[in-house]
Design an enzyme around this catalytic site. Sequence first.
Site, short mmCIF file in Angstrom:
data_model
loop_
_atom_site.label_atom_id
_atom_site.label_comp_id
_atom_site.label_asym_id
_atom_site.label_seq_id
_atom_site.Cartn_x
_atom_site.Cartn_y
_atom_site.Cartn_z
N ALA A 124 -0.56 1.93 -1.32
CA ALA A 124 0.65 1.59 -2.07
C ALA A 124 0.42 0.51 -3.12
O ALA A 124 1.33 0.18 -3.88
CB ALA A 124 1.72 1.12 -1.08
N ASN A 190 -0.15 -2.43 5.88
CA ASN A 190 -1.51 -2.00 5.53
C ASN A 190 -1.96 -2.62 4.22
O ASN A 190 -3.14 -2.91 4.02
CB ASN A 190 -1.54 -0.47 5.42
CG ASN A 190 -1.43 0.18 6.78
OD1 ASN A 190 -2.31 0.02 7.61
ND2 ASN A 190 -0.34 0.89 7.02
N HIS A 220 6.03 -4.86 -3.90
CA HIS A 220 4.85 -5.64 -3.53
C HIS A 220 4.62 -6.66 -4.64
O HIS A 220 4.54 -6.31 -5.81
CB HIS A 220 3.61 -4.76 -3.43
CG HIS A 220 3.79 -3.60 -2.51
ND1 HIS A 220 3.77 -3.72 -1.15
CD2 HIS A 220 4.01 -2.30 -2.77
CE1 HIS A 220 3.96 -2.54 -0.60
NE2 HIS A 220 4.12 -1.66 -1.56
N1 LIG Z 1 -2.43 1.84 2.81
C1 LIG Z 1 -1.15 1.99 2.51
O1 LIG Z 1 -0.68 1.50 1.47
C2 LIG Z 1 -0.26 2.76 3.44
C3 LIG Z 1 1.08 2.97 3.07
C4 LIG Z 1 1.89 3.71 3.92
C5 LIG Z 1 1.39 4.20 5.12
N2 LIG Z 1 0.09 3.98 5.45
C6 LIG Z 1 -0.46 4.49 6.73
O2 LIG Z 1 -0.33 5.88 6.76
C7 LIG Z 1 0.11 6.27 8.06
C8 LIG Z 1 0.83 7.59 7.97
O3 LIG Z 1 2.03 7.44 7.21
P1 LIG Z 1 3.12 8.59 7.19
O4 LIG Z 1 4.24 8.09 6.35
O5 LIG Z 1 2.50 9.90 6.85
O6 LIG Z 1 3.57 8.58 8.74
P2 LIG Z 1 4.33 9.70 9.57
O7 LIG Z 1 4.92 9.02 10.74
O8 LIG Z 1 5.20 10.53 8.68
O9 LIG Z 1 3.15 10.67 10.09
C9 LIG Z 1 2.15 10.26 10.98
C10 LIG Z 1 1.38 11.49 11.45
O10 LIG Z 1 0.23 11.10 12.19
C11 LIG Z 1 0.21 11.78 13.45
N3 LIG Z 1 -0.52 10.92 14.40
C12 LIG Z 1 -0.10 9.75 14.94
N4 LIG Z 1 -1.07 9.23 15.72
C13 LIG Z 1 -2.13 10.09 15.66
C14 LIG Z 1 -3.43 10.11 16.23
N5 LIG Z 1 -3.83 9.15 17.05
N6 LIG Z 1 -4.26 11.16 15.93
C15 LIG Z 1 -3.86 12.14 15.10
N7 LIG Z 1 -2.62 12.19 14.53
C16 LIG Z 1 -1.78 11.18 14.82
C17 LIG Z 1 1.66 12.03 13.77
O11 LIG Z 1 1.80 13.09 14.70
C18 LIG Z 1 2.18 12.41 12.38
O12 LIG Z 1 1.80 13.74 12.09
C19 LIG Z 1 0.99 5.10 8.52
O13 LIG Z 1 1.04 5.02 9.94
C20 LIG Z 1 0.30 3.91 7.91
O14 LIG Z 1 -0.63 3.34 8.84
C21 LIG Z 1 -0.74 3.27 4.64
#
Ligand SMILES: NC(=O)c1ccc[n+]([C@@H]2O[C@H](COP(=O)([O-])OP(=O)(O)OC[C@H]3O[C@@H](n4cnc5c(N)ncnc54)[C@H](O)[C@@H]3O)[C@@H](O)[C@H]2O)c1
Length: 268
Positions: A124, A190, A220
């Site tokens: 992000a 994150n 941010h």
């Molecule tokens: N770096 C960044 O700027 C940033 C920003 C937003 C989100 N993220 C990360 O991305 C992740 C995903 O975001 P999202 O909006 O798609 O979330 P979301 O809740 O929509 O989807 C998460 C997915 O991961 C699956 N999952 C959960 N634990 C798992 C595991 N141990 N093994 C396999 N699959 C698993 C869930 O079933 C779901 O399909 C967030 O949890 C966050 O850590 C990072």
Amino acid sequence: MSARRVVLIGYGAIAADIAAVLLAARDPGYALAVLLRPGSSSAGRVPEDVPILSGPDAVAAFAPDLVIEAAGHGAVRESVPGCLALGLPVLISSIGALHDEALYADLVATARRGGGRLLLASGALGGLDYVRAVRHASQLDLRYESRKPPAAWSSELRALGHDPAALSRPVTLFSGTAREAAARYPQNLNVAAALALAGPGFEATGVDVVCDPAATGNTHLVRVSSEFGTMSLEIANQPSPTNPKSSWIVAQAILAAVDQHFSPVVMM
Ligand SMILES: NC(=O)c1ccc[n+]([C@@H]2O[C@H](COP(=O)([O-])OP(=O)(O)OC[C@H]3O[C@@H](n4cnc5c(N)ncnc54)[C@H](O)[C@@H]3O)[C@@H](O)[C@H]2O)c1
């Protein structure tokens, strides 16, 4: 040109956006597979012709060129080590998981041993190139503020006795180091971890988390000062239409990283 092979870990808001673009790409196209926990409720959303994998053996058999984690901190602990041990490059979005020093050291050692590479998505945020450039400055001061609307913090606000729908003024939920912030808010901080790893580390990166009813998006604010100069960066991201905790841009940032990964020209 043969199809590039990519495994997505998780199939939520971010992974589904990534998959939609990669599945529509041609010349080269992408062959995708999705790694999910057994019994995951996300399985029903995975397109029919995309195989669902359940562990490292299935990942090895699929033989991906790249693995992308968009699943959460748990997946960085459970699934990323196995992929690195297979010698694969793994692009992770859940960088906050790396606040755990033992896990981080273990992932680095596994990557070194197996020939894999841990790639950290900018997600992000922008400006990480500048933060990397000043990381060794002797007078470095780095502070990050996250400002999001109440929808992104409903459960945290309720835990503090606030009604998210009736919030009339900004509430500071947290003020401290990036290490504490990433541990306390695994889905939201994150970005603080990415800044810490690009810059002076988890202890020396200051973080404020503000919930603001006037905020229309996920804002941010990064302020850097050092003997080399100053940087002030504000990014206002639209929340993902399917997950208000995540910013919509994250999938696009990961797609840009995928592009760089396969490109003969890389911007550093
Ligand atoms: N770096 C960044 O700027 C940033 C920003 C937003 C989100 N993220 C990360 O991305 C992740 C995903 O975001 P999202 O909006 O798609 O979330 P979301 O809740 O929509 O989807 C998460 C997915 O991961 C699956 N999952 C959960 N634990 C798992 C595991 N141990 N093994 C396999 N699959 C698993 C869930 O079933 C779901 O399909 C967030 O949890 C966050 O850590 C990072």
